[in-house]
Design a protein around this motif. Structure first.
Motif, short mmCIF file in Angstrom:
data_model
loop_
_atom_site.label_atom_id
_atom_site.label_comp_id
_atom_site.label_asym_id
_atom_site.label_seq_id
_atom_site.Cartn_x
_atom_site.Cartn_y
_atom_site.Cartn_z
N LYS A 20 55.25 77.65 18.48
CA LYS A 20 56.05 78.59 17.71
C LYS A 20 55.27 79.80 17.20
CE LYS A 20 59.59 75.35 16.09
NZ LYS A 20 60.22 74.68 14.92
N ASN A 21 53.95 79.69 17.17
CA ASN A 21 53.15 80.74 16.55
C ASN A 21 52.16 81.42 17.50
OD1 ASN A 21 53.72 80.55 13.43
ND2 ASN A 21 53.58 78.44 14.16
N SER A 22 52.37 81.27 18.80
CA SER A 22 51.50 81.92 19.77
C SER A 22 52.10 83.26 20.21
CB SER A 22 51.29 81.02 20.99
OG SER A 22 52.53 80.74 21.61
N THR A 23 51.25 84.25 20.33
CA THR A 23 51.66 85.60 20.74
C THR A 23 50.98 85.94 22.06
OG1 THR A 23 51.81 86.28 18.42
CG2 THR A 23 51.72 88.03 20.08
N GLU A 24 51.77 86.34 23.05
CA GLU A 24 51.21 86.67 24.36
C GLU A 24 50.37 87.94 24.30
OE1 GLU A 24 53.49 86.34 27.96
OE2 GLU A 24 55.05 85.20 26.93
N ILE A 25 49.30 87.96 25.10
CA ILE A 25 48.43 89.13 25.17
C ILE A 25 48.04 89.37 26.62
CG2 ILE A 25 46.36 87.74 24.74
CD1 ILE A 25 45.11 90.17 23.37
N LEU A 44 41.75 83.57 20.71
CA LEU A 44 42.30 83.76 22.04
C LEU A 44 42.29 82.46 22.83
CD1 LEU A 44 43.17 85.57 24.49
CD2 LEU A 44 40.72 85.81 24.99
N PHE A 45 43.44 82.14 23.42
CA PHE A 45 43.54 81.03 24.37
C PHE A 45 43.84 81.66 25.73
CE2 PHE A 45 44.34 79.19 20.28
CZ PHE A 45 43.71 77.96 20.34
N LEU A 46 42.86 81.55 26.62
CA LEU A 46 42.86 82.30 27.87
C LEU A 46 43.58 81.56 28.99
CD1 LEU A 46 41.75 84.96 29.00
CD2 LEU A 46 39.64 83.76 29.55
N GLU A 47 44.56 82.24 29.59
CA GLU A 47 45.33 81.67 30.69
C GLU A 47 44.92 82.24 32.06
OE1 GLU A 47 48.32 79.37 30.84
OE2 GLU A 47 46.95 78.76 29.27
N LYS A 48 44.39 83.45 32.06
CA LYS A 48 44.01 84.09 33.31
C LYS A 48 42.92 85.10 33.03
CE LYS A 48 45.94 86.82 37.14
NZ LYS A 48 47.15 87.50 37.66
N GLY A 49 41.94 85.22 33.97
CA GLY A 49 40.87 86.18 33.80
C GLY A 49 39.64 85.57 33.15
N SER A 50 38.73 86.43 32.65
CA SER A 50 37.52 85.95 32.00
C SER A 50 37.05 86.95 30.95
CB SER A 50 36.41 85.69 33.02
OG SER A 50 36.04 86.89 33.67
N VAL A 51 36.26 86.45 30.00
CA VAL A 51 35.73 87.27 28.91
C VAL A 51 34.23 87.05 28.84
CG1 VAL A 51 35.75 87.70 26.42
CG2 VAL A 51 37.89 87.14 27.60
N ARG A 52 33.47 88.14 28.68
CA ARG A 52 32.02 88.04 28.53
C ARG A 52 31.63 88.27 27.08
NH1 ARG A 52 27.28 91.47 28.97
NH2 ARG A 52 28.60 93.33 29.21
N SER A 69 36.54 81.40 30.69
CA SER A 69 37.60 81.62 31.66
C SER A 69 38.80 80.74 31.30
CB SER A 69 37.11 81.32 33.08
OG SER A 69 36.56 80.02 33.15
N LYS A 70 39.75 80.66 32.20
CA LYS A 70 41.00 79.93 31.97
C LYS A 70 40.75 78.53 31.40
CE LYS A 70 44.97 78.15 34.56
NZ LYS A 70 45.62 78.10 35.90
N GLY A 71 41.41 78.22 30.29
CA GLY A 71 41.31 76.89 29.70
C GLY A 71 40.13 76.71 28.77
N GLU A 72 39.32 77.77 28.54
CA GLU A 72 38.16 77.68 27.65
C GLU A 72 38.42 78.48 26.38
OE1 GLU A 72 34.47 77.04 30.72
OE2 GLU A 72 35.06 79.10 30.25
N GLN A 73 37.73 78.11 25.32
CA GLN A 73 37.88 78.79 24.04
C GLN A 73 36.51 79.27 23.57
OE1 GLN A 73 40.29 76.71 21.16
NE2 GLN A 73 39.36 77.80 19.44
N CYS A 74 36.47 80.46 22.98
CA CYS A 74 35.22 81.09 22.55
C CYS A 74 34.82 80.59 21.16
CB CYS A 74 35.39 82.60 22.55
SG CYS A 74 33.99 83.50 21.87
N VAL A 75 33.60 80.03 21.04
CA VAL A 75 33.15 79.51 19.75
C VAL A 75 32.84 80.64 18.77
CG1 VAL A 75 32.26 77.35 20.68
CG2 VAL A 75 30.75 79.33 20.54
N ILE A 76 32.39 81.80 19.26
CA ILE A 76 32.10 82.92 18.37
C ILE A 76 33.40 83.44 17.76
CG2 ILE A 76 31.26 85.31 18.29
CD1 ILE A 76 29.18 84.47 20.40
N ASN A 77 34.41 83.60 18.58
CA ASN A 77 35.74 83.99 18.12
C ASN A 77 36.28 82.96 17.12
OD1 ASN A 77 39.01 84.10 19.76
ND2 ASN A 77 38.33 85.14 17.92
N THR A 78 36.18 81.69 17.48
CA THR A 78 36.71 80.61 16.65
C THR A 78 35.99 80.54 15.30
OG1 THR A 78 37.26 79.34 18.63
CG2 THR A 78 37.15 78.13 16.54
N GLN A 98 45.14 87.42 30.76
CA GLN A 98 46.40 87.07 30.10
C GLN A 98 46.15 85.83 29.27
OE1 GLN A 98 49.40 86.55 33.10
NE2 GLN A 98 49.31 88.67 33.80
N GLY A 99 46.79 85.77 28.14
CA GLY A 99 46.60 84.60 27.29
C GLY A 99 47.49 84.63 26.07
#
Length: 202
Positions: A20-25, A44-52, A69-78, A98-99
């Motif tokens: 209910k509280n997720s916003t697409e990006i 960010l919860f990543l569905e497609k692509g990658s972040v460096r 990448s897809k299915g991973e979560q960033c610890v610095i962000n978190t 996309q995520g």
């Protein structure tokens, strides 16, 4: 957020909260998610692509800490979201992405109310801290030419699409030094340098 396996382990109320509280990006390659020193307000919860994720400091322009990448979560962000402290690195889209975003208030409530989500976060930090510790050890103690060889041999393809600048960022060095090492490896007959890529011969 079907790519995240931990969702199936969440309590029903926690899963409902996520949905209910997720916003697409959606962002293009080269766009920044946050900068070193900023406080993040969404995870960010990543569905497609990658972040460096990279660190800017003295001596070198950038040091790549890791990529997600897809299915991973960033610890610095978190970490920045949960503690509301400045991010220790910058995050840039390595590919079009996309995520989904989850706001800090929702995340912090879930941390308090959902033991399943707590376990996921703790495991996430544990795994990433091990890889960061290895990176620090390599930078401090291992010769750069050996690190270049190890990195090249760890790639899945014989021809690796990467520039000298990108490899320098990945290994925490400078383009000039990396170019010198690659030239030496080429003279030894170990690699062949092509336009925008490196081909492993032996």
């Amino acid at each position: 957020m079907i790519s995240y396996n931990f969702l199936q382990d969440l309590e029903p109320f926690a899963l409902d909260t996520f949905k209910k509280n997720s916003t697409e990006i959606s962002l293009k390659k080269g766009n920044f998610l946050f900068f070193q020193g900023e406080i993040c307000n969404d995870i960010l919860f990543l569905e497609k692509g990658s972040v460096r994720l990279y660190l800017q400091g003295e001596g070198v322009d950038e040091i790549t800490l890791y990529k997600i990448s897809k299915g991973e979560q960033c610890v610095i962000n978190t970490s920045s979201v949960i503690s509301q402290t400045p991010a220790v690195a910058t995050a840039v889209c390595h590919e079009d992405l996309q995520g989904f975003l989850i706001n800090k208030d929702i995340v912090r409530d879930l941390m308090l109310q959902s033991s399943s989500y707590q376990n996921y976060i703790f495991n996430l930090f544990s795994v990433r801290l091990v890889s960061l510790a290895q990176l620090i050890e390599d930078i401090k103690f291992k010769r750069l030419d050996l690190r270049v060889k190890e990195w090249l041999s760890s790639q899945k393809s014989q021809e690796i699409k990467i520039t000298h600048e990108e490899l320098a960022q990945t290994l925490g060095s400078t383009r000039v030094v990396i170019s010198r090492i690659l030239k030496s490896l080429e003279k030894q007959g170990l690699i062949l340098q092509l336009r925008g890529s490196i081909k492993i011969i032996h």
